[in-house]
Scaffold this motif. Structure first.
Motif, short mmCIF file in Angstrom:
data_model
loop_
_atom_site.label_atom_id
_atom_site.label_comp_id
_atom_site.label_asym_id
_atom_site.label_seq_id
_atom_site.Cartn_x
_atom_site.Cartn_y
_atom_site.Cartn_z
N ALA A 127 71.09 82.73 17.28
CA ALA A 127 71.27 82.26 18.65
C ALA A 127 69.97 81.69 19.21
N SER A 128 68.83 82.10 18.66
CA SER A 128 67.53 81.63 19.14
C SER A 128 67.03 80.38 18.41
N LYS A 129 67.76 79.92 17.42
CA LYS A 129 67.36 78.74 16.64
C LYS A 129 67.23 77.50 17.53
N HIS A 130 68.02 77.48 18.63
CA HIS A 130 67.99 76.31 19.53
C HIS A 130 66.60 76.10 20.13
N ILE A 131 65.79 77.15 20.24
CA ILE A 131 64.43 77.02 20.80
C ILE A 131 63.59 76.12 19.89
N LEU A 132 63.67 76.33 18.58
CA LEU A 132 62.93 75.49 17.63
C LEU A 132 63.48 74.06 17.65
N ASP A 133 64.81 73.93 17.77
CA ASP A 133 65.40 72.60 17.83
C ASP A 133 64.94 71.85 19.08
N ASP A 134 64.88 72.55 20.22
CA ASP A 134 64.41 71.94 21.47
C ASP A 134 62.95 71.52 21.35
N PHE A 135 62.17 72.36 20.68
CA PHE A 135 60.74 72.09 20.47
C PHE A 135 60.57 70.79 19.68
N ALA A 136 61.32 70.67 18.58
CA ALA A 136 61.25 69.46 17.75
C ALA A 136 61.75 68.24 18.52
N GLU A 137 62.79 68.43 19.32
CA GLU A 137 63.36 67.34 20.12
C GLU A 137 62.35 66.83 21.14
N ALA A 138 61.61 67.76 21.77
CA ALA A 138 60.62 67.38 22.78
C ALA A 138 59.45 66.60 22.17
N LEU A 139 59.17 66.84 20.88
CA LEU A 139 58.05 66.15 20.22
C LEU A 139 58.49 65.02 19.29
N LYS A 140 59.75 64.60 19.38
CA LYS A 140 60.27 63.64 18.40
C LYS A 140 59.59 62.26 18.47
N GLU A 141 58.97 61.90 19.61
CA GLU A 141 58.29 60.60 19.68
C GLU A 141 56.93 60.61 18.98
N VAL A 142 56.32 61.80 18.79
CA VAL A 142 55.02 61.87 18.11
C VAL A 142 55.07 62.60 16.76
N ALA A 143 56.17 63.36 16.54
CA ALA A 143 56.21 64.18 15.32
C ALA A 143 57.55 64.07 14.61
N VAL A 144 57.51 64.44 13.33
CA VAL A 144 58.71 64.50 12.51
C VAL A 144 58.76 65.88 11.86
N VAL A 145 59.97 66.42 11.68
CA VAL A 145 60.12 67.74 11.09
C VAL A 145 59.80 67.65 9.60
N ASP A 146 58.76 68.37 9.18
CA ASP A 146 58.34 68.37 7.79
C ASP A 146 59.18 69.35 6.98
N LYS A 147 59.29 70.57 7.48
CA LYS A 147 60.14 71.59 6.87
C LYS A 147 61.02 72.16 7.97
#
Length: 164
Positions: A127-147
């Motif tokens: 249920a807490s996985k969405h926090i990491l997804d939101d984190f990646a979504e917020a940084l999607k213009e400067v970062a890409v998910v490596d793992k």
């Protein structure tokens, strides 16, 4: 290899000023090096015949060390910075962590986002996985998910790298 260590029958010789002296026996090459009061150094041992050069060995070693040091200086090391979160993080705290991760990424580092679970929080990991997804979504213009997010014991972690 230098001087007497060179055991090849024939060598291609390069003079002290960089001129080609041709192919000759190692003994003749050694004699020419002694006359010039310099060393005979094998610079290309894999060539057929091996390439030797008449140079001052101490100076040669110094030059090689300097080149190596210069190459190391130009190398960039990538560090992995870690941002730790908890499942019950508030919006403003999350934004602060996102901004610090953005700074790390702009400096060229990788970022490991770790979501730490304690006690009863372990029961609600997915249920807490969405926090990491939101984190990646917020940084999607400067970062890409490596793992992508992965559970490791009491932690769930994900790696981000700077977009190229």
């Amino acid at each position: 290899m230098i001087n007497e260590q060179i055991r090849d029958r024939e060598v291609r010789l390069i003079g002290e000023h960089g001129e080609q002296l041709g192919i000759m026996s190692a003994k003749d090459a050694m004699k020419l090096a002694r006359e010039a009061e310099l060393d005979l150094v094998k610079v290309a041992p894999t060539a057929k015949p091996p390439v030797c050069k008449i140079i001052d060995y101490g100076k040669y070693r110094y030059e090689m060390a300097r080149k190596e040091k210069e190459a190391k200086k130009k190398q960039k090391t990538i560090e992995v910075k870690e941002v730790r979160l908890s499942p019950n993080i508030d919006v403003n705290d999350l934004n602060t962590k996102i901004n610090s991760a953005r700074k790390f990424l702009e400096k060229g580092n990788k970022v490991k986002i770790t979501l730490r679970f304690r006690g009863r929080e372990m029961a609600h990991m997915q249920a807490s996985k969405h926090i990491l997804d939101d984190f990646a979504e917020a940084l999607k213009e400067v970062a890409v998910v490596d793992k992508p997010a992965k559970v490791e014991g009491r932690n769930m972690s994900m790696f981000l790298t700077e977009k190229r």
